[in-house]
Design an enzyme around this catalytic site. Structure first.
Site, PDB file in Angstrom:
ATOM      1  N   LYS A  73       0.909  -1.109   0.115  1.00  0.00           N
ATOM      2  CA  LYS A  73      -0.074  -0.133   0.081  1.00  0.00           C
ATOM      3  C   LYS A  73       0.944   1.331  -0.044  1.00  0.00           C
ATOM      4  O   LYS A  73       0.527   2.127  -0.773  1.00  0.00           O
ATOM      5  CB  LYS A  73      -1.009  -0.150   1.002  1.00  0.00           C
ATOM      6  N   ASP A 109      -9.911   3.092   1.695  1.00  0.00           N
ATOM      7  CA  ASP A 109     -10.427   2.546   3.035  1.00  0.00           C
ATOM      8  C   ASP A 109     -11.059   3.397   3.916  1.00  0.00           C
ATOM      9  O   ASP A 109     -12.148   2.937   4.813  1.00  0.00           O
ATOM     10  CB  ASP A 109      -8.979   2.044   3.855  1.00  0.00           C
ATOM     11  N   ALA A 135      -1.913   2.268  14.723  1.00  0.00           N
ATOM     12  CA  ALA A 135      -1.340   3.438  13.745  1.00  0.00           C
ATOM     13  C   ALA A 135      -0.704   2.872  12.677  1.00  0.00           C
ATOM     14  O   ALA A 135       0.038   3.589  11.903  1.00  0.00           O
ATOM     15  CB  ALA A 135      -0.325   4.424  14.682  1.00  0.00           C
TER      16      ALA A 135
END
Ligand code: NDP
Length: 291
Positions: A73, A109, A135
Protein backbone atom coordinates in the site's frame (compact mmCIF):
# COMPACT_ATOMS: atom_id res chain seq x y z
CA UNK A 1 -18.62 -9.01 -37.57
CA UNK A 2 -19.47 -9.24 -33.88
CA UNK A 3 -16.50 -8.56 -31.54
CA UNK A 4 -15.03 -11.35 -29.41
CA UNK A 5 -16.63 -10.84 -25.98
CA UNK A 6 -13.48 -11.91 -24.17
CA UNK A 7 -11.30 -9.38 -25.96
CA UNK A 8 -13.62 -6.69 -24.63
CA UNK A 9 -13.50 -7.90 -21.02
CA UNK A 10 -12.30 -5.19 -18.65
CA UNK A 11 -9.81 -6.51 -16.14
CA UNK A 12 -9.50 -5.47 -12.51
CA UNK A 13 -8.05 -7.34 -9.56
CA UNK A 14 -5.94 -7.31 -6.45
CA UNK A 15 -2.16 -6.98 -6.06
CA UNK A 16 -1.00 -8.27 -2.69
CA UNK A 17 1.21 -10.84 -1.03
CA UNK A 18 -0.36 -13.16 0.02
CA UNK A 19 -3.77 -12.80 -1.65
CA UNK A 20 -5.52 -16.13 -1.39
CA UNK A 21 -7.44 -15.09 1.76
CA UNK A 22 -9.15 -12.21 -0.06
CA UNK A 23 -12.94 -12.08 -0.40
CA UNK A 24 -12.84 -9.27 -2.96
CA UNK A 25 -13.21 -11.46 -6.09
CA UNK A 26 -16.53 -12.89 -4.88
CA UNK A 27 -17.75 -9.43 -3.84
CA UNK A 28 -16.93 -7.74 -7.16
CA UNK A 29 -17.80 -10.64 -9.45
CA UNK A 30 -21.28 -10.82 -7.88
CA UNK A 31 -21.88 -7.20 -8.82
CA UNK A 32 -20.49 -7.58 -12.36
CA UNK A 33 -22.93 -10.45 -12.85
CA UNK A 34 -25.83 -8.55 -11.29
CA UNK A 35 -25.27 -5.49 -13.48
CA UNK A 36 -24.31 -7.51 -16.57
CA UNK A 37 -20.89 -5.85 -16.81
CA UNK A 38 -18.17 -7.56 -18.86
CA UNK A 39 -15.52 -7.25 -16.12
CA UNK A 40 -13.37 -9.83 -14.31
CA UNK A 41 -11.73 -9.45 -10.84
CA UNK A 42 -8.58 -11.57 -10.45
CA UNK A 43 -6.07 -12.15 -7.66
CA UNK A 44 -2.34 -11.56 -8.28
CA UNK A 45 0.23 -12.67 -5.74
CA UNK A 46 2.92 -10.04 -6.34
CA UNK A 47 6.27 -10.37 -4.58
CA UNK A 48 7.56 -6.99 -3.34
CA UNK A 49 10.47 -6.98 -5.81
CA UNK A 50 7.96 -7.27 -8.70
CA UNK A 51 5.59 -4.49 -7.66
CA UNK A 52 6.87 -1.84 -10.09
CA UNK A 53 6.90 -4.26 -13.04
CA UNK A 54 3.39 -5.45 -12.17
CA UNK A 55 2.06 -1.88 -11.99
CA UNK A 56 3.85 -0.96 -15.23
CA UNK A 57 2.12 -3.87 -16.95
CA UNK A 58 -1.40 -2.56 -16.22
CA UNK A 59 -1.46 -0.12 -19.15
CA UNK A 60 -0.05 -2.46 -21.88
CA UNK A 61 -2.31 -5.31 -20.72
CA UNK A 62 -5.36 -3.06 -20.89
CA UNK A 63 -6.38 -3.26 -17.22
CA UNK A 64 -9.04 -0.87 -15.89
CA UNK A 65 -7.40 -0.89 -12.46
CA UNK A 66 -6.48 -2.86 -9.36
CA UNK A 67 -6.86 -2.88 -5.61
CA UNK A 68 -3.64 -2.82 -3.62
CA UNK A 69 -3.29 -4.83 -0.44
CA UNK A 70 -0.58 -5.59 2.11
CA UNK A 71 2.38 -5.19 1.89
CA UNK A 72 2.26 -2.84 -1.13
CA UNK A 73 0.00 0.00 0.00
CA UNK A 74 2.77 2.50 0.82
CA UNK A 75 5.30 1.58 -1.90
CA UNK A 76 2.72 1.86 -4.68
CA UNK A 77 2.73 5.66 -4.17
CA UNK A 78 6.16 5.84 -5.85
CA UNK A 79 5.06 4.13 -9.08
CA UNK A 80 1.98 6.13 -10.11
CA UNK A 81 1.43 9.04 -12.50
CA UNK A 82 -1.09 10.82 -10.28
CA UNK A 83 -2.24 10.46 -6.68
CA UNK A 84 -5.49 11.75 -5.18
CA UNK A 85 -5.07 14.39 -2.46
CA UNK A 86 -6.62 12.04 0.08
CA UNK A 87 -4.26 9.16 -0.74
CA UNK A 88 -1.32 11.60 -0.44
CA UNK A 89 -2.62 12.64 2.93
CA UNK A 90 -3.03 9.05 4.09
CA UNK A 91 0.31 8.03 2.60
CA UNK A 92 -0.99 4.77 1.10
CA UNK A 93 -2.87 3.48 -1.93
CA UNK A 94 -5.58 0.82 -2.02
CA UNK A 95 -7.03 1.48 -5.48
CA UNK A 96 -5.39 2.20 -8.83
CA UNK A 97 -7.40 3.37 -11.84
CA UNK A 98 -5.99 3.32 -15.36
CA UNK A 99 -7.18 6.61 -16.82
CA UNK A 100 -6.23 7.30 -20.45
CA UNK A 101 -2.99 5.37 -20.13
CA UNK A 102 -2.02 6.89 -16.77
CA UNK A 103 -2.02 5.22 -13.35
CA UNK A 104 -4.04 7.19 -10.81
CA UNK A 105 -3.95 6.20 -7.11
CA UNK A 106 -6.69 6.49 -4.51
CA UNK A 107 -7.33 5.30 -0.97
CA UNK A 108 -10.91 4.26 -0.26
CA UNK A 109 -10.38 2.47 3.11
CA UNK A 110 -11.15 5.46 5.34
CA UNK A 111 -14.08 6.51 3.17
CA UNK A 112 -15.38 2.95 3.47
CA UNK A 113 -15.12 3.14 7.25
CA UNK A 114 -16.88 6.53 7.41
CA UNK A 115 -19.61 5.31 5.04
CA UNK A 116 -20.16 2.26 7.25
CA UNK A 117 -20.40 4.46 10.36
CA UNK A 118 -22.92 6.72 8.66
CA UNK A 119 -24.97 4.10 6.81
CA UNK A 120 -24.73 1.03 9.04
CA UNK A 121 -24.46 2.64 12.50
CA UNK A 122 -26.25 5.92 11.60
CA UNK A 123 -23.55 8.02 13.23
CA UNK A 124 -22.72 11.62 12.34
CA UNK A 125 -19.00 12.07 12.98
CA UNK A 126 -19.06 15.81 13.56
CA UNK A 127 -17.68 16.72 17.01
CA UNK A 128 -17.43 13.06 18.05
CA UNK A 129 -14.52 12.09 20.32
CA UNK A 130 -12.79 9.04 18.93
CA UNK A 131 -10.18 6.68 20.37
CA UNK A 132 -8.22 4.77 17.72
CA UNK A 133 -6.17 1.72 18.67
CA UNK A 134 -3.31 1.24 16.19
CA UNK A 135 -1.33 3.46 13.84
CA UNK A 136 -0.86 1.22 10.80
CA UNK A 137 -2.42 1.45 7.36
CA UNK A 138 -6.04 1.07 8.42
CA UNK A 139 -5.58 3.57 11.29
CA UNK A 140 -4.01 6.12 8.90
CA UNK A 141 -6.94 6.02 6.51
CA UNK A 142 -9.57 6.01 9.28
CA UNK A 143 -7.98 8.82 11.30
CA UNK A 144 -7.59 10.97 8.19
CA UNK A 145 -11.22 10.49 7.21
CA UNK A 146 -12.40 11.24 10.76
CA UNK A 147 -10.40 14.46 10.78
CA UNK A 148 -11.83 15.51 7.40
CA UNK A 149 -15.33 14.70 8.71
CA UNK A 150 -14.67 17.16 11.58
CA UNK A 151 -14.54 14.67 14.45
CA UNK A 152 -14.17 16.58 17.73
CA UNK A 153 -10.99 14.87 18.96
CA UNK A 154 -8.92 11.92 17.74
CA UNK A 155 -6.87 10.08 20.39
CA UNK A 156 -4.41 7.61 18.85
CA UNK A 157 -2.95 4.76 20.91
CA UNK A 158 -0.23 2.48 19.54
CA UNK A 159 2.33 0.03 20.94
CA UNK A 160 5.07 1.96 19.18
CA UNK A 161 4.63 5.51 20.43
CA UNK A 162 6.52 7.12 17.53
CA UNK A 163 4.06 5.59 15.02
CA UNK A 164 1.13 7.13 16.93
CA UNK A 165 2.97 10.47 17.11
CA UNK A 166 3.76 10.41 13.40
CA UNK A 167 0.10 9.78 12.54
CA UNK A 168 -1.19 12.47 14.92
CA UNK A 169 1.26 15.06 13.54
CA UNK A 170 0.55 14.12 9.95
CA UNK A 171 -3.20 14.60 10.39
CA UNK A 172 -2.77 17.89 12.20
CA UNK A 173 -0.48 19.19 9.43
CA UNK A 174 -2.95 18.35 6.65
CA UNK A 175 -6.20 19.00 8.49
CA UNK A 176 -5.30 21.98 10.68
CA UNK A 177 -8.73 22.32 12.31
CA UNK A 178 -8.44 18.77 13.73
CA UNK A 179 -7.56 18.03 17.35
CA UNK A 180 -5.29 15.00 17.67
CA UNK A 181 -3.33 13.45 20.53
CA UNK A 182 -1.21 10.33 20.83
CA UNK A 183 -0.35 7.85 23.58
CA UNK A 184 1.39 4.58 24.19
CA UNK A 185 -1.08 1.70 23.92
CA UNK A 186 -1.00 -0.01 27.29
CA UNK A 187 -3.63 -0.80 29.91
CA UNK A 188 -3.93 1.88 32.57
CA UNK A 189 -5.47 5.13 33.73
CA UNK A 190 -4.86 7.18 30.56
CA UNK A 191 -6.45 4.66 28.23
CA UNK A 192 -9.36 4.18 30.64
CA UNK A 193 -9.93 7.94 30.91
CA UNK A 194 -9.78 8.52 27.14
CA UNK A 195 -12.23 5.70 26.52
CA UNK A 196 -14.59 7.00 29.19
CA UNK A 197 -14.69 10.41 27.54
CA UNK A 198 -14.93 9.05 23.96
CA UNK A 199 -18.04 8.49 21.87
CA UNK A 200 -16.45 6.03 19.46
CA UNK A 201 -13.67 3.46 19.97
CA UNK A 202 -12.04 1.91 16.91
CA UNK A 203 -9.81 -1.12 16.97
CA UNK A 204 -7.59 -0.57 13.89
CA UNK A 205 -4.98 -3.13 14.95
CA UNK A 206 -4.84 -6.72 13.79
CA UNK A 207 -5.36 -7.86 17.40
CA UNK A 208 -8.59 -9.84 17.49
CA UNK A 209 -8.08 -11.73 14.23
CA UNK A 210 -7.23 -14.73 16.35
CA UNK A 211 -9.91 -15.58 18.96
CA UNK A 212 -7.08 -16.22 21.47
CA UNK A 213 -5.83 -12.60 21.13
CA UNK A 214 -6.01 -10.50 24.30
CA UNK A 215 -8.27 -7.50 24.84
CA UNK A 216 -6.29 -4.28 24.35
CA UNK A 217 -8.56 -2.23 26.61
CA UNK A 218 -10.23 -2.58 29.97
CA UNK A 219 -13.79 -3.59 28.99
CA UNK A 220 -15.24 -2.32 32.26
CA UNK A 221 -14.94 1.30 31.11
CA UNK A 222 -17.28 0.60 28.19
CA UNK A 223 -20.94 1.46 28.46
CA UNK A 224 -24.18 2.40 26.75
CA UNK A 225 -22.83 5.72 25.41
CA UNK A 226 -20.12 4.04 23.31
CA UNK A 227 -20.00 2.82 19.75
CA UNK A 228 -17.22 0.21 19.57
CA UNK A 229 -15.91 -0.55 16.09
CA UNK A 230 -13.54 -3.25 14.94
CA UNK A 231 -11.95 -3.15 11.47
CA UNK A 232 -11.78 -6.94 11.64
CA UNK A 233 -14.67 -8.69 9.87
CA UNK A 234 -13.64 -12.34 10.25
CA UNK A 235 -14.41 -13.32 13.00
CA UNK A 236 -17.54 -11.20 12.75
CA UNK A 237 -17.68 -10.76 16.53
CA UNK A 238 -14.22 -10.24 17.99
CA UNK A 239 -13.51 -10.54 21.67
CA UNK A 240 -13.65 -6.72 21.85
CA UNK A 241 -17.10 -6.53 20.25
CA UNK A 242 -18.41 -9.32 22.49
CA UNK A 243 -17.12 -7.49 25.58
CA UNK A 244 -18.67 -4.23 24.36
CA UNK A 245 -22.05 -5.85 23.73
CA UNK A 246 -21.98 -7.34 27.22
CA UNK A 247 -21.68 -3.78 28.58
CA UNK A 248 -24.55 -2.54 26.37
CA UNK A 249 -22.33 -0.57 23.98
CA UNK A 250 -23.29 -0.40 20.31
CA UNK A 251 -20.92 -2.31 18.00
CA UNK A 252 -19.83 -2.35 14.37
CA UNK A 253 -17.48 -4.85 12.76
CA UNK A 254 -15.28 -4.34 9.67
CA UNK A 255 -17.64 -5.89 7.14
CA UNK A 256 -19.29 -2.57 6.31
CA UNK A 257 -15.89 -0.94 5.85
CA UNK A 258 -14.85 -3.73 3.48
CA UNK A 259 -18.07 -3.42 1.49
CA UNK A 260 -18.05 0.36 1.24
CA UNK A 261 -14.34 0.67 0.36
CA UNK A 262 -14.99 -1.93 -2.35
CA UNK A 263 -18.07 -0.06 -3.54
CA UNK A 264 -16.05 3.15 -3.95
CA UNK A 265 -13.30 1.30 -5.87
CA UNK A 266 -15.98 -0.29 -8.06
CA UNK A 267 -17.44 3.13 -8.83
CA UNK A 268 -14.00 4.52 -9.70
CA UNK A 269 -13.39 1.70 -12.20
CA UNK A 270 -16.83 1.37 -13.78
CA UNK A 271 -18.47 4.77 -13.30
CA UNK A 272 -21.54 2.83 -12.08
CA UNK A 273 -23.16 2.97 -8.66
CA UNK A 274 -22.33 -0.16 -6.69
CA UNK A 275 -25.31 -2.15 -5.37
CA UNK A 276 -24.10 -2.49 -1.79
CA UNK A 277 -26.75 -5.08 -0.89
CA UNK A 278 -25.44 -7.46 -3.57
CA UNK A 279 -21.88 -6.99 -2.32
CA UNK A 280 -22.93 -7.69 1.25
CA UNK A 281 -24.84 -10.84 0.33
CA UNK A 282 -21.87 -12.16 -1.69
CA UNK A 283 -19.47 -11.48 1.18
CA UNK A 284 -21.67 -13.08 3.81
CA UNK A 285 -21.95 -16.16 1.61
CA UNK A 286 -18.21 -16.52 1.07
CA UNK A 287 -17.36 -15.87 4.74
CA UNK A 288 -19.81 -18.61 5.77
CA UNK A 289 -18.37 -20.99 3.16
CA UNK A 290 -14.76 -20.49 4.24
CA UNK A 291 -15.41 -20.85 7.99
P1 NDP B 1 -0.72 -2.72 9.64
O1 NDP B 1 0.24 -3.85 9.73
O2 NDP B 1 -0.42 -1.55 8.80
O3 NDP B 1 -1.04 -2.19 11.13
C1 NDP B 1 -1.31 -3.07 12.20
C2 NDP B 1 -1.49 -2.28 13.48
O4 NDP B 1 -1.72 -3.21 14.55
C3 NDP B 1 -0.24 -1.48 13.88
O5 NDP B 1 -0.61 -0.29 14.52
C4 NDP B 1 0.44 -2.42 14.87
O6 NDP B 1 1.31 -1.74 15.76
C5 NDP B 1 -0.76 -2.97 15.60
N1 NDP B 1 -0.48 -4.22 16.29
C6 NDP B 1 -0.07 -5.39 15.74
N2 NDP B 1 0.11 -6.31 16.71
C7 NDP B 1 -0.21 -5.71 17.90
C8 NDP B 1 -0.26 -6.14 19.26
N3 NDP B 1 0.07 -7.40 19.61
N4 NDP B 1 -0.66 -5.26 20.21
C9 NDP B 1 -1.02 -4.01 19.87
N5 NDP B 1 -1.00 -3.54 18.59
C10 NDP B 1 -0.60 -4.37 17.62
O7 NDP B 1 -2.10 -3.41 9.17
P2 NDP B 1 -3.43 -2.68 8.64
O8 NDP B 1 -3.58 -1.38 9.34
O9 NDP B 1 -3.46 -2.69 7.18
O10 NDP B 1 -4.55 -3.72 9.14
C11 NDP B 1 -4.95 -3.75 10.49
C12 NDP B 1 -6.25 -4.57 10.55
O11 NDP B 1 -7.25 -3.92 9.78
C13 NDP B 1 -6.11 -5.97 9.96
O12 NDP B 1 -6.80 -6.87 10.79
C14 NDP B 1 -6.81 -5.87 8.62
O13 NDP B 1 -7.36 -7.09 8.20
C15 NDP B 1 -7.89 -4.85 8.92
N6 NDP B 1 -8.36 -4.11 7.77
C16 NDP B 1 -9.71 -4.15 7.51
C17 NDP B 1 -10.21 -3.47 6.44
C18 NDP B 1 -11.68 -3.55 6.17
O14 NDP B 1 -12.07 -3.18 5.06
N7 NDP B 1 -12.48 -3.96 7.11
C19 NDP B 1 -9.36 -2.69 5.52
C20 NDP B 1 -7.96 -2.67 5.90
C21 NDP B 1 -7.50 -3.38 6.98
P3 NDP B 1 2.88 -1.47 15.35
O15 NDP B 1 2.95 -1.33 13.87
O16 NDP B 1 3.25 -0.24 16.04
O17 NDP B 1 3.61 -2.68 15.80
Amino acid sequence: MKGNKNSLTQLVGLFGHPVEHSFSPEMHEAVFKYLGLNYRYLLFDIFPQNLKKALDSLVPLGFRGVNISLPHKKRTLAFLDKISDKAKLIGAINTVVVDRGKLVGYNTDGMGFAASLQKDARVNLKQKKVVILGAGGAAHSIATELALAKAGKISIFNILLYEAKDLAIRIKRYVPHSITEFFLLKPGAILDEKIREADIIVNATSVGLNPADPLLINPDVLGKKHLVCDVIYNPSKTKLLAAAQKRKAKTLNGLGMLIHQGAISFELWTGRKAPVKIMKAALEKVIKKRK
